[in-house]
Design an enzyme around this catalytic site. Structure first.
Site, PDB file in Angstrom:
ATOM      1  N   ASN A  40       0.838  -1.190   0.000  1.00 10.43           N
ATOM      2  CA  ASN A  40       0.000   0.000   0.000  1.00 10.43           C
ATOM      3  C   ASN A  40       0.877   1.245   0.000  1.00 10.43           C
ATOM      4  O   ASN A  40       1.964   1.263   0.582  1.00 10.43           O
ATOM      5  CB  ASN A  40      -0.994  -0.004   1.162  1.00 10.43           C
ATOM      6  CG  ASN A  40      -0.373  -0.103   2.528  1.00 10.43           C
ATOM      7  OD1 ASN A  40       0.528  -0.898   2.765  1.00 10.43           O
ATOM      8  ND2 ASN A  40      -0.864   0.709   3.449  1.00 10.43           N
ATOM      9  N   GLU A  42       0.330   5.298   0.630  1.00 10.81           N
ATOM     10  CA  GLU A  42      -0.593   6.344   1.061  1.00 10.81           C
ATOM     11  C   GLU A  42      -0.229   7.700   0.453  1.00 10.81           C
ATOM     12  O   GLU A  42       0.897   7.921   0.008  1.00 10.81           O
ATOM     13  CB  GLU A  42      -0.597   6.459   2.582  1.00 10.81           C
ATOM     14  CG  GLU A  42      -1.167   5.240   3.257  1.00 10.81           C
ATOM     15  CD  GLU A  42      -1.222   5.349   4.761  1.00 10.81           C
ATOM     16  OE1 GLU A  42      -1.876   4.481   5.363  1.00 10.81           O
ATOM     17  OE2 GLU A  42      -0.619   6.273   5.343  1.00 10.81           O
ATOM     18  N   CYS A  51      -4.026   0.549  -2.663  1.00 11.63           N
ATOM     19  CA  CYS A  51      -3.840  -0.658  -1.856  1.00 11.63           C
ATOM     20  C   CYS A  51      -2.814  -1.608  -2.465  1.00 11.63           C
ATOM     21  O   CYS A  51      -2.565  -1.597  -3.673  1.00 11.63           O
ATOM     22  CB  CYS A  51      -5.160  -1.397  -1.718  1.00 11.63           C
ATOM     23  SG  CYS A  51      -6.461  -0.455  -0.919  1.00 11.63           S
ATOM     24  N   GLU A  53      -2.987  -4.811  -3.023  1.00 10.82           N
ATOM     25  CA  GLU A  53      -3.523  -5.753  -3.997  1.00 10.82           C
ATOM     26  C   GLU A  53      -3.565  -5.141  -5.395  1.00 10.82           C
ATOM     27  O   GLU A  53      -3.198  -5.783  -6.379  1.00 10.82           O
ATOM     28  CB  GLU A  53      -4.941  -6.191  -3.600  1.00 10.82           C
ATOM     29  CG  GLU A  53      -5.014  -6.910  -2.275  1.00 10.82           C
ATOM     30  CD  GLU A  53      -5.264  -5.981  -1.083  1.00 10.82           C
ATOM     31  OE1 GLU A  53      -5.873  -6.455  -0.113  1.00 10.82           O
ATOM     32  OE2 GLU A  53      -4.848  -4.801  -1.111  1.00 10.82           O
ATOM     33  N   CYS A  87     -10.481  -3.269  -4.224  1.00 12.33           N
ATOM     34  CA  CYS A  87      -9.538  -4.338  -4.578  1.00 12.33           C
ATOM     35  C   CYS A  87     -10.264  -5.606  -4.998  1.00 12.33           C
ATOM     36  O   CYS A  87      -9.828  -6.303  -5.913  1.00 12.33           O
ATOM     37  CB  CYS A  87      -8.590  -4.620  -3.415  1.00 12.33           C
ATOM     38  SG  CYS A  87      -7.382  -3.298  -3.186  1.00 12.33           S
TER      39      CYS A  87
END
Length: 128
Positions: A40, A42, A51, A53, A87
């Site tokens: 991830n 940010e 994210c 994934e 996701c």
């Protein structure tokens, strides 16, 4: 499977999560056995955060992978952390009912298929 879980756990270490401190790693394996990882990342605006994934899937797609066998998601939580809704949609779009393993830093894991988390997915079949 061990290699995939280790890759997800290692990817978690690269997470950029200065705001939430919630680090997540993901690893996706294509049909040839190649593993692509993501963490991830940010952003101060929060809405631009991405994210683990999705990073893993997008990296795999950008490297030419198109068919996937399984994905692992790693987080430092007692209760295993599933993918968020966005996701789940991306995973369904590119992986279908993929085998998904959740793992934490204590080695606890659970494996199931995406359809369990995403029972009525939207996909291209609705666009016909």
């Amino acid at each position: 499977m061990k290699k995939l879980l280790e890759a997800a756990l290692a990817a978690r270490d690269n997470a950029y999560a200065p705001f939430s401190k919630f680090k997540v790693g993901a690893a996706i394996e294509d049909e040839t056995g190649r593993i692509f990882t993501g963490c991830n990342i940010e952003n101060a605006t929060y809405g631009l955060t991405i994210c683990a994934e999705r990073v893993a899937v997008f990296k795999a797609i950008s490297e030419g992978a198109r068919k996937f066998k399984r994905i692992a998601v790693a987080a430092d939580t007692e209760a295993l952390t599933p993918p968020c809704g966005a996701c789940r949609q991306i995973l369904w779009e590119f992986c279908g009912d993929v085998e998904l393993t959740l793992v934490n830093l204590d080695g606890k894991s659970e494996t199931f298929h995406l359809k369990v988390l995403f029972p009525r997915p939207f996909d291209a079949s609705f666009l016909d």
